[in-house]
Design an enzyme around this catalytic site. Structure first.
Site, PDB file in Angstrom:
ATOM      1  N   ARG A 202      37.068  -4.755  29.511  1.00  0.00           N
ATOM      2  CA  ARG A 202      36.935  -5.444  27.792  1.00  0.00           C
ATOM      3  C   ARG A 202      35.887  -5.256  27.219  1.00  0.00           C
ATOM      4  O   ARG A 202      35.609  -4.061  26.262  1.00  0.00           O
ATOM      5  CB  ARG A 202      38.229  -5.479  26.684  1.00  0.00           C
ATOM      6  CG  ARG A 202      38.851  -4.766  26.041  1.00  0.00           C
ATOM      7  CD  ARG A 202      39.608  -3.545  26.107  1.00  0.00           C
ATOM      8  NE  ARG A 202      40.504  -3.984  26.940  1.00  0.00           N
ATOM      9  CZ  ARG A 202      41.684  -3.301  27.777  1.00  0.00           C
ATOM     10  NH1 ARG A 202      41.359  -1.727  27.400  1.00  0.00           N
ATOM     11  NH2 ARG A 202      42.356  -3.558  27.479  1.00  0.00           N
ATOM     12  N   HIS A 282      35.952   4.170  34.235  1.00  0.00           N
ATOM     13  CA  HIS A 282      34.684   5.343  33.151  1.00  0.00           C
ATOM     14  C   HIS A 282      33.813   4.517  31.871  1.00  0.00           C
ATOM     15  O   HIS A 282      33.462   4.313  31.628  1.00  0.00           O
ATOM     16  CB  HIS A 282      35.619   6.337  33.274  1.00  0.00           C
ATOM     17  CG  HIS A 282      35.797   7.350  34.310  1.00  0.00           C
ATOM     18  ND1 HIS A 282      34.164   8.098  34.764  1.00  0.00           N
ATOM     19  CD2 HIS A 282      36.426   7.254  34.543  1.00  0.00           C
ATOM     20  CE1 HIS A 282      34.930   8.424  36.337  1.00  0.00           C
ATOM     21  NE2 HIS A 282      36.699   8.709  35.944  1.00  0.00           N
ATOM     22  N   ARG A 283      34.895   3.627  32.302  1.00  0.00           N
ATOM     23  CA  ARG A 283      34.437   2.522  30.692  1.00  0.00           C
ATOM     24  C   ARG A 283      32.995   2.039  30.946  1.00  0.00           C
ATOM     25  O   ARG A 283      32.745   2.098  29.374  1.00  0.00           O
ATOM     26  CB  ARG A 283      35.397   1.398  30.024  1.00  0.00           C
ATOM     27  CG  ARG A 283      35.039   0.247  29.042  1.00  0.00           C
ATOM     28  CD  ARG A 283      35.821  -1.059  28.615  1.00  0.00           C
ATOM     29  NE  ARG A 283      36.946  -0.377  28.377  1.00  0.00           N
ATOM     30  CZ  ARG A 283      38.174  -0.509  28.549  1.00  0.00           C
ATOM     31  NH1 ARG A 283      38.700  -1.812  28.902  1.00  0.00           N
ATOM     32  NH2 ARG A 283      38.913   0.231  28.190  1.00  0.00           N
ATOM     33  N   ALA A 284      32.675   1.853  32.032  1.00  0.00           N
ATOM     34  CA  ALA A 284      30.810   1.090  32.010  1.00  0.00           C
ATOM     35  C   ALA A 284      29.498   2.705  31.605  1.00  0.00           C
ATOM     36  O   ALA A 284      29.496   2.341  30.558  1.00  0.00           O
ATOM     37  CB  ALA A 284      30.625   0.937  33.765  1.00  0.00           C
ATOM     38  N   VAL A 287      30.147   2.597  27.869  1.00  0.00           N
ATOM     39  CA  VAL A 287      29.625   1.587  27.177  1.00  0.00           C
ATOM     40  C   VAL A 287      27.819   1.725  27.148  1.00  0.00           C
ATOM     41  O   VAL A 287      27.802   1.228  26.047  1.00  0.00           O
ATOM     42  CB  VAL A 287      30.312   0.509  27.707  1.00  0.00           C
ATOM     43  CG1 VAL A 287      29.023  -0.660  27.047  1.00  0.00           C
ATOM     44  CG2 VAL A 287      31.356   0.034  26.711  1.00  0.00           C
TER      45      VAL A 287
END
Lengths: 699, 353
Positions: A202, A282-284, A287
């Site tokens: 997160r 897919h957050r990486a 971000v």
């Protein structure tokens, strides 16, 4: 809100920590990066920098009088403003600094998410919502120091709000929701335990910090700190200009940000980078995209360069990388790995060589029996492998001896066989906890969920037992039917009249630590084939786990003719670790004595701490061969195990250390059944983590 | 009834390190506390009480639960009254002088007692939200004595050390959001056999001394003699040490006044930085405290410049509990390293296949 009563060390005056400084500036410019997690040693200006950043945040426009700091004209308004906008054409606005909210470790759930406004509810006779810290943090910064020590239920709340941008309260008769979009900044010291992977993911960026190693810089730092302490106001004034420059840099960055363009080729590069590093989800990607745009904006560019991506990739990927999914290695090979590791840090290798002659006699037999032995013979690193091999055979020899000779071995020989094995590889332990019941307990820690007699933890329900922890919702409900008849009585200007009979207390739940009583088999049969090293590795892993969960530990070891309490219950896991490293192995297996000793310890502990829920962890192959009485050792052990389980309200776990193979006795399994214990092999103790975070594997 | 006198500080035998650490902390509260590790019955609490007894009196508002300083904290007094929902009238209350107190934190203390909580009675009767100040409010400008700090609940210790470091106590619980100053001299004691403090908490204590029972027969006899004399006639015993105690008190006052003027030459800072690097302590708190400690030592000796000897003495008090302890887990240094590690594993697997 009160002003901060203490002066803050200026952000601009902090020496070093460049990457942390940069990460913080980036989140200040672009909140969509999703916050920063700072990992590192104590005393490295973590908190100082974050608090300093708060003073640099640009001003925001808020609707006057709105408790949730709504931006005027925003799509999603808070309930407070939503009710008003219909009537007033243009709401009053005012400028103020973005909020900096410091979440203290002792915050309760109702302060974090919001709860009932106590006095107003009593005065007005209806439940009034009092906004919590999540509301104050809206459009600002939420700072959690030592985020890994925060109670799980609070972490969940923060996580949920951060993910949805909204705080929904459904609790204590309140049903309410308001926008809560904030930048999350957390610090943690990894020695005190890791964060759950969900929470780790997160945080947009993750920065490692460490102390300066350059004496020159350390001295400079000392001087600055001394100047600050001597006269904070003057010191802050001296850095006024630099601070303002930084603040305007942030403000300018925010203006430029919408205009920053990310070339398609770089977007592809980011995707590939994330792919290559095997990150989850897919957050990486997202971000990293936001972060590079912010970096460009910080440097007043409208085009992202490849250097930006390269600078920021480590901050985004470090805590998200996973091992490429390895095919599960065949079990015998894994065993081998353990042993190799042991070999490397075993000091007494030389001594063992003396026994090798004896071991060699078994060699032929041994090779025929185990299929993997010939396969690794021609291995490359001959020296080491050989050593392992010899060790193995020697262990086997011992085991054979102790198995074949139910009759006692001559004492002299026994002493000779005694050896100390190094601690094997450690791993993350799967969650182990005691059963939940209805007893109230006190204490801290993070292992087993229990009802708690303290004003901590999650409010699960109310009871008529009032213990200074008032459950207002339940109290009001209890008082409601009587209001009409009480109205005649004394007024005091309250809308609700309460009597002591209405009072309701909160029942809360929380995790607390337990006593972990280790009962470790240190008999000769454990010395075989690196089993003791693996067992020690397992115990060490459990000890590390106990440290992080703040358990008490105690240790009983048994070998030769007796069971010894090596370590009485203590919170000093260090001590347990030291004892474990020095624990010798050899001799017969007095399993019955160990069980009796275990019973005695449990009883002592329970007399001192009624209501405690000790967890007994027995590591053994179950091949008891010394009896206390007339029965055969096996029957006696089973009988004792059953009695032990019957008389003690403890949770039992049997860890079978028997070598998997063609001929197994399954004695530990029988023992576990008699004890009504959980039964597992060493490998089954390991946590089955969905995300194998990389740092646990790299050396 | 006249209060029984307290055992005089000057009459303590031995335990010079502990005495020194305590003195340094009352001279400079910026040293953020002393941790005393050692056995029972080694005059720990006697020393703390005796020290409080000889300290100069402090001025406080009458009946002020927050012990604010009338000279410098009158504004705070008003804002605290306001925050508590009380009328913040123009006239300040009367000022009185009293001795520094030793506020004790019992082992069983709960968190709400330590930080303060909602005054429930007031809330139910009058529907008013009022803060019931906790032990940290009592401790402001006093000495907070925590016996067996290692047996305290972890979260209570966290709160305690946080306040000690920031000089402020913030309450965020049960519908209250409130903060008040809490600058105190923190003295914690522990018996290491009962379990260690977490390194994180250890680091927050500025100084640390380890004490043990005295081994010299002469010293032990002196202790027995003095104790017996004190027990038979406390008044005259205390009177006999009056002069020496006053001397120590004077030294404290003088050192406090001198401290802001004490200088440390630049070479000395290098000595400090290098010592910390060589020893391998985490972070920079060790350096900072060591410098403060050395300067306080100089002030205590009546000098305006700290010297090498001060630094060496300071190191003994500041570094023992900061020596790097084996970290429990390592994290990857960089993505580069991790990638290489990964690649190696992959090739290794390829070879096997």
């Amino acid at each position: 809100m009160q002003e901060r009563p203490y002066p803050i060390f200026p952000f601009a005056a902090v020496i070093g920590q460049d990457s942390l400084r940069q990460a913080l500036l980036l989140t200040a410019i672009n909140p969509r990066i999703g916050g920063v997690l700072i990992r590192g040693e104590k005393g490295t200006a973590k908190s100082t920098l974050v608090r300093g950043l708060a003073a640099l945040l640009p001003e925001i426009t808020v609707t006057a009088g709105c408790p949730f700091a709504c931006a005027p004209g925003e799509q999603q308004l808070c309930p407070h403003c939503a009710g008003k906008t219909n009537k007033v054409a243009a709401p009053l606005v005012r400028q103020r600094r973005a909020a900096f909210v410091d979440l203290p470790l002792n915050a309760t759930e109702d302060r974090l998410a919001g709860g009932i406004d106590f006095p107003r509810s009593l005065k007005e006779g209806q439940i009034v919502f009092a906004p919590g810290l999540l509301a104050s943090a809206h459009r600002g910064l939420l700072y959690v120091d030592e985020v890994n020590l925060l109670d799980d239920h609070l972490v969940d709340l923060i996580l949920d709000a951060a993910a949805s941008g909204e705080n929904r309260v459904e609790r204590e008769g309140i049903s309410f929701s308001h926008p809560a979009r904030f930048t999350l900044v957390g610090t943690m010291n990894p020695e005190e335990g890791e964060l759950r992977p969900q929470l780790l993911d997160r945080f947009g960026l993750c920065v490692e910090v460490r102390g300066e190693s350059d004496p020159e810089k350390r001295v400079r730092l000392l001087e600055l700190r001394e100047n600050f302490d001597a006269n904070p106001r003057v010191f802050i004034a001296r850095y006024q200009q630099e601070s303002e420059a930084l603040a305007s840099q942030i403000a300018r960055g925010r203006e430029i940000l919408p205009a920053v363009r990310l070339p398609d080729s770089l977007r592809r590069f980011i995707g590939e980078l994330c792919q290559e590093n095997n990150v989850a989800g897919h957050r990486a990607d997202l971000v990293l995209e936001q972060a590079v745009c912010a970096l460009a904006a910080l440097q007043e560019r409208t085009r992202v360069s490849i250097a930006d991506v390269q600078t920021l990739a480590p901050l985004v990927l470090l805590h998200r990388r996973r091992e490429a999914q390895p095919p599960p290695p065949p079990p015998p090979q894994e065993q081998e790995e353990h042993e190799e590791q042991d070999e490397q840090n075993r000091p007494e290798e030389e001594e063992n060589k003396a026994d090798d002659r004896q071991a060699d006699r078994e060699d032929g037999r041994e090779e025929g029996k185990s299929p993997e032995a010939p396969a690794q013979r021609p291995g490359e690193s001959a020296g080491q492998e050989d050593e392992a091999e010899q060790q193995e055979q020697q262990g086997e020899a011992q085991e054979d001896q102790s198995q074949s000779s139910q009759a006692p071995a001559p004492p002299g020989q026994e002493a000779q066989q005694e050896q100390v094995f190094a601690i094997g590889a450690t791993f993350t332990v799967k969650p182990l906890s005691a059963r939940k019941d209805r007893l109230l307990r006190r204490g801290s820690g993070r292992r087993s969920r229990t009802r708690i007699a303290q004003k901590k933890g999650r409010y699960v329900k109310s009871s008529t037992r009032f213990n200074a922890d008032l459950a207002l919702d339940a109290t009001l409900r209890a008082a409601a039917p009587h209001q009409k008849s009480r109205r005649q009585g004394n007024g005091q200007g309250l809308a609700v009249q309460l009597t002591p009979a209405d009072l309701r207390g909160k029942i809360r739940e929380k995790r607390i630590g337990n006593l972990l009583l280790f009962v470790v088999d240190a008999s000769g049969s454990m010395g075989a084939r690196g089993r003791m090293a693996a067992s020690k590795g397992a115990v060490m892993s459990l000890l590390l786990d106990a440290y992080r969960k703040r358990d008490k530990v105690a240790m009983i070891s048994f070998r030769k003719n007796e069971a010894v309490l090596n370590l009485p219950p203590t919170t000093s896991v260090d001590l347990a670790g030291k004892l474990l490293a020095d624990m010798p192995v050899g001799g017969r297996t007095p399993l019955s004595a160990a069980l009796a000793r275990c019973h005695q310890e449990l009883r002592n502990h329970l007399i001192k701490n009624p209501g405690a829920q000790p967890i007994v962890i027995l590591l053994s192959d179950g091949k008891g061969n010394v009896a206390l009485g007339e029965q055969t050792p096996q029957d006696e052990a089973l009988l004792l195990a059953a009695t032990l389980a019957q008389h003690n309200p403890a949770t039992f776990i049997v860890v079978d250390t028997e070598e998997p193979g063609l001929v197994t006795f399954g004695l530990a399994c029988k023992l576990a059944a008699a004890m009504q214990a959980q039964y597992c092999k060493i490998d089954e103790l390991k946590a089955k983590a969905l995300v194998n975070i990389i740092q646990e594997h790299t050396v | 009834m006249k209060k029984r006198p307290i055992y005089p500080f000057a009459a303590l035998v031995g335990q010079e390190n502990m005495q020194l650490a305590l003195l340094l902390n009352v001279i400079n509260p910026g040293l953020s506390g002393v941790l005393i590790r050692g056995e029972k019955g080694t005059a720990k609490s006697t020393a703390v009480r005796a020290l409080a007894d000889i300290l100069p009196e402090i001025a406080v508002f009458a009946d002020d639960p927050y012990q604010l300083n009338p000279d410098t904290e009158a504004e705070t007094w008003r804002s605290l009254r306001q925050a508590a929902g009380l009328p913040a009238d123009e006239t300040l209350p009367a000022v009185e002088r009293r001795k520094v107190r030793v506020v004790e934190l019992p082992v069983g203390a709960t968190e709400d007692r330590v930080v303060g909580t909602l005054d429930l009675e007031q809330a139910l009767k009058a529907g008013e939200k009022r803060v019931e100040p906790g032990i940290l409010a009592q401790a402001h400008r006093n000495i907070l004595y925590v016996d067996e700090v290692n047996l305290l609940d972890d979260h209570v210790v966290d709160v305690l050390l946080d306040s000690a470091a920031m000089g402020v106590n913030t309450i965020e619980r049960e519908g209250i959001s409130f903060s008040h100053p809490a600058r105190f001299t923190l003295v914690g004691t522990m018996n290491p056999e009962e379990g260690e403090l977490r390194p994180q908490l250890l680091d927050r204590f500025g100084l640390c001394v380890t004490i043990e029972g005295l081994t010299q027969v002469d010293d032990r006899v002196a202790i027995m003699e003095r104790r017996a004399a004190f027990d038979t006639d406390a008044e005259s015993f205390a009177a006999g040490w009056q002069e020496q105690s006053a001397g120590i008190a004077q030294k404290i006052v003088a050192a406090r006044a001198l401290y802001p003027q004490v200088e440390a030459p630049r070479e000395l800072l290098f000595t400090i930085a290098r010592t910390c690097l060589d020893v391998g302590v985490d972070g920079h708190r060790g350096d900072i405290i060591m410098l403060k400690c050395a300067k306080t030592l100089a002030a205590l000796a009546g000098r305006k410049e700290a010297n090498e000897a001060d630094v060496h003495r300071a190191a003994e008090l500041v570094l023992p509990h900061r020596l790097r302890r084996q970290p429990l887990m390592e994290i990857a240094r960089s993505v580069q390293d991790a990638r290489q590690h990964n690649l190696q594993q992959q090739t290794a697997r390829g070879v096997q296949a």
